[in-house]
Scaffold this motif. Structure first.
Motif, PDB file in Angstrom:
ATOM      1  N   UNK A  31     -10.766 -16.948 -32.210  1.00 39.82           N
ATOM      2  CA  UNK A  31     -10.508 -15.553 -31.853  1.00 39.82           C
ATOM      3  C   UNK A  31     -11.107 -14.667 -32.651  1.00 39.82           C
ATOM      4  N   UNK A  32     -11.201 -14.953 -34.001  1.00 44.36           N
ATOM      5  CA  UNK A  32     -12.249 -14.008 -34.967  1.00 44.36           C
ATOM      6  C   UNK A  32     -13.692 -14.248 -34.369  1.00 44.36           C
ATOM      7  N   UNK A  33     -14.171 -15.313 -34.085  1.00 45.27           N
ATOM      8  CA  UNK A  33     -15.599 -15.314 -33.538  1.00 45.27           C
ATOM      9  C   UNK A  33     -15.886 -14.527 -32.220  1.00 45.27           C
ATOM     10  N   UNK A  34     -14.865 -14.853 -31.160  1.00 39.94           N
ATOM     11  CA  UNK A  34     -15.119 -14.277 -30.089  1.00 39.94           C
ATOM     12  C   UNK A  34     -15.045 -12.749 -29.998  1.00 39.94           C
ATOM     13  N   UNK A  35     -13.950 -12.285 -30.923  1.00 38.79           N
ATOM     14  CA  UNK A  35     -13.917 -10.621 -31.145  1.00 38.79           C
ATOM     15  C   UNK A  35     -15.064 -10.298 -31.739  1.00 38.79           C
ATOM     16  N   UNK A  36     -15.665 -10.981 -32.574  1.00 37.97           N
ATOM     17  CA  UNK A  36     -16.943 -10.576 -33.480  1.00 37.97           C
ATOM     18  C   UNK A  36     -18.058 -10.335 -32.527  1.00 37.97           C
ATOM     19  N   UNK A  37     -18.137 -11.212 -31.648  1.00 43.07           N
ATOM     20  CA  UNK A  37     -19.307 -11.001 -30.425  1.00 43.07           C
ATOM     21  C   UNK A  37     -18.995 -10.049 -29.400  1.00 43.07           C
ATOM     22  N   UNK A  38     -17.736  -9.976 -29.107  1.00 41.71           N
ATOM     23  CA  UNK A  38     -17.439  -8.963 -27.868  1.00 41.71           C
ATOM     24  C   UNK A  38     -17.050  -7.765 -28.463  1.00 41.71           C
ATOM     25  N   UNK A  40     -17.485  -6.470 -31.848  1.00 46.79           N
ATOM     26  CA  UNK A  40     -18.476  -6.222 -32.892  1.00 46.79           C
ATOM     27  C   UNK A  40     -17.889  -6.448 -34.171  1.00 46.79           C
ATOM     28  N   UNK A  41     -16.605  -6.694 -34.361  1.00 44.74           N
ATOM     29  CA  UNK A  41     -15.870  -6.987 -35.693  1.00 44.74           C
ATOM     30  C   UNK A  41     -14.803  -7.807 -35.155  1.00 44.74           C
ATOM     31  N   UNK A  42     -14.235  -8.549 -36.178  1.00 44.77           N
ATOM     32  CA  UNK A  42     -12.842  -9.583 -36.046  1.00 44.77           C
ATOM     33  C   UNK A  42     -11.871  -8.745 -36.922  1.00 44.77           C
TER      34      UNK A  42
END
Length: 168
Positions: A31-38, A40-42
């Motif tokens: 979830x953190x990786x996906x939100x970081x890429x979508x 811009x931050x986890x």
């Protein structure tokens, strides 16, 4: 027989709970990786939750790993000694492990409640909640060590933990 059944049940329960904590960690990190890429931050709580779940999983599984002899240890003397000397060494190892686990349970219990006034930065919960994984893990390890008794731990390549009981 009852002791082995109880150890097996405790092992399955703690391994299941530890596995669940690892699954939560995996989902949280993804979830953190996906939100970081979508986005811009986890989320700030993501790393904290992963850290707490990893600690909890390691502590929960420790007892089952010890009973099965799958932890890292040096068993040279155990293999070389025979008779009374071997039984004395096994009793010493068992007693030392039991005392240390019991002491760590007591100390970590007091520590967990000594930090109750502080909240975690990301999750905003009392630090006592994640810190309770320590006395729970050490307490379960102490219980499993106590139930196992001063018997030889299984060696690498043994068929099952019951082999150690048959050998003694």
């Amino acid at each position: 027989m009852f002791r082995n059944t109880l150890l097996s049940l405790l092992g399955r329960i703690t391994t299941g709970l530890g596995g669940l904590a690892l699954l939560v960690t995996l989902i949280d990190i993804l979830y953190g990786v996906v939100t970081r890429y979508l986005v811009g931050q986890a989320p700030i709580w993501s790393d904290e939750l992963a850290r707490y779940c990893l600690i909890a999983s390691a502590l929960l599984i420790a007892g089952n790993v010890w009973v099965r002899g799958e932890h890292m240890r040096v068993a040279l003397l155990e293999r070389k000694l025979e008779g009374v000397a071997r039984r004395a060494l096994l009793a010493y190892q068992w007693l030392l492990t039991l005392v240390l686990c019991t002491a760590m349970t007591w100390w970590s219990w007091h520590y967990a409640f000594s930090v109750s006034y502080f909240t975690s930065q990301g999750l905003g919960i009392s630090r006592t909640i994640p810190m309770l994984a320590m006395p729970l893990g050490f307490g379960l390890l102490a219980l499993q060590v106590l139930l196992y008794g001063p018997r030889p731990l299984p060696q690498a390549g043994d068929a099952s933990p019951d082999v150690a009981e048959d050998a003694s």
